[in-house]
Scaffold this active site. Sequence first.
Site, PDB file in Angstrom:
ATOM      1  N   ILE A   1      -3.274   4.706   7.347  1.00 40.05           N
ATOM      2  CA  ILE A   1      -2.957   5.406   6.109  1.00 40.05           C
ATOM      3  C   ILE A   1      -4.073   5.177   5.089  1.00 40.05           C
ATOM      4  CG2 ILE A   1      -1.276   5.705   4.258  1.00 40.05           C
ATOM      5  CD1 ILE A   1      -0.212   6.438   7.032  1.00 40.05           C
TER       6      ILE A   1
ATOM      7  N   ASP B   1       9.956  -6.681  -4.615  1.00 37.45           N
ATOM      8  CA  ASP B   1       8.930  -7.345  -3.807  1.00 37.45           C
ATOM      9  C   ASP B   1       9.091  -8.835  -4.024  1.00 37.45           C
ATOM     10  OD1 ASP B   1       6.431  -7.933  -2.341  1.00 37.45           O
ATOM     11  OD2 ASP B   1       6.021  -5.806  -2.641  1.00 37.45           O
ATOM     12  N   ILE B   2       8.338  -9.603  -3.273  1.00 40.70           N
ATOM     13  CA  ILE B   2       8.441 -11.056  -3.374  1.00 40.70           C
ATOM     14  C   ILE B   2       7.770 -11.569  -4.648  1.00 40.70           C
ATOM     15  CG2 ILE B   2       6.310 -11.633  -2.111  1.00 40.70           C
ATOM     16  CD1 ILE B   2       8.054 -13.820  -0.660  1.00 40.70           C
ATOM     17  N   ARG B   3       6.925 -10.718  -5.244  1.00 43.17           N
ATOM     18  CA  ARG B   3       6.296 -11.050  -6.529  1.00 43.17           C
ATOM     19  C   ARG B   3       6.088  -9.764  -7.325  1.00 43.17           C
ATOM     20  NH1 ARG B   3       2.653 -11.746  -2.534  1.00 43.17           N
ATOM     21  NH2 ARG B   3       3.081 -13.971  -2.486  1.00 43.17           N
TER      22      ARG B   3
ATOM     23  N   TYR C   1       1.794  -7.883  15.604  1.00 36.66           N
ATOM     24  CA  TYR C   1       2.275  -6.771  14.782  1.00 36.66           C
ATOM     25  C   TYR C   1       2.882  -5.692  15.665  1.00 36.66           C
ATOM     26  CZ  TYR C   1       2.113  -2.855  11.454  1.00 36.66           C
ATOM     27  OH  TYR C   1       2.422  -1.767  10.656  1.00 36.66           O
TER      28      TYR C   1
ATOM     29  N   LYS D   1       6.795  -4.446  16.071  1.00 38.49           N
ATOM     30  CA  LYS D   1       7.167  -3.048  15.826  1.00 38.49           C
ATOM     31  C   LYS D   1       7.900  -2.445  17.024  1.00 38.49           C
ATOM     32  CE  LYS D   1       5.833  -2.454  11.604  1.00 38.49           C
ATOM     33  NZ  LYS D   1       6.862  -2.242  10.550  1.00 38.49           N
TER      34      LYS D   1
ATOM     35  N   GLN E   1       0.821  -1.209   0.000  1.00 36.77           N
ATOM     36  CA  GLN E   1       0.000   0.000   0.000  1.00 36.77           C
ATOM     37  C   GLN E   1       0.858   1.262   0.000  1.00 36.77           C
ATOM     38  OE1 GLN E   1      -2.051   0.967   3.613  1.00 36.77           O
ATOM     39  NE2 GLN E   1      -3.709   2.040   2.584  1.00 36.77           N
TER      40      GLN E   1
END
Length: 322
Positions: free
Chosen positions: A173, A35-37, A143, A147, A13
């Site tokens: 966001i 990115d991974i894909r 998460y 962090k 995002q």
Amino acid sequence: MNDTILILGACGQIGTELTQKLRKIYGDQQVIASDIREGQKEFLNSGPFEIINAMDKDAILEVVKKYKVTQVYLMAAMLSATAEKVPLKAWDLNMQSLLHVLELAKDMHIKKVYWPSSIAVFGSTSPKINTPQQTITEPSTVYGISKVSGEHWCNYYHNKYGVDVRSLRYPGIISWKTKPGGGTTDYAVDIYFKAKEEGAYECFLGEDTNLPMMYMEDAINATIQIMQAPQENIKIRTSYNLAAMSFTPKVIAEEIQKYIPEFKITYAPDFRQEIADSWPQIIDDTPAREDWGWKHAFDLELMTKEMLRNIQPTTNELLKVL
């Protein structure tokens, strides 16, 4: 500018819009997206792109050497609601990716690192109103745990090894360019899409759940601003509080109804309600404003105008109209 920038998690995002903005500033060839894909073709075609698993330190180093990278923005992460479903996998991704990048910076392969934190570092024992920069951080989600741990690793690597690592605690966001990505604050993105496409939205949080939010353009500008700030201005090496506005689902719905009067909202709180209830309602970001001149541009009214003007109906919705 001679910097070459690598963005890990560029298809997420924030990563998508961050990459586009950085390419405008530094030049398309100076910003390597990864990115991974693969992501969207128009995004991939605007500059270099590499497939990288952020948990593969050797793969990161190979790309760093290939392009002579000087800065890394580590945007790869598993967000709050998704992470609760696979906590150990989330911990591995969120922590190992950071440690790999910090190690590369310690070994002088990278000069400057950006790593995003979150309001998820706060918990039910943190002050809810005007949550200060330094306060109790006892998160209740994996998460948030990752962090707050990451913040201390960043501070450690700066103090111990001189790594120039910088970080922001993002609020929710909101953007019209990318759909929600599994966060607890993502209702505030989805509500605009549903309002425009369906005229109704069922919210997974209660109507009076007040949370800190920010329009994407402000978040991107803050991210680039802290990275461009003189090193002596960065006085906090855990992560800076960052704020713009706070509102509830009821308030955002009322703002949308000014432009779409027929819009309806209903409420069906789920497991994300407990997560939201543990987070602050209003953030005090005075240090960011004083240390490196942070200032937001968007409030709820201006953001709502931007969101509703830019979201286009899907093909199915256009067929309904026709």
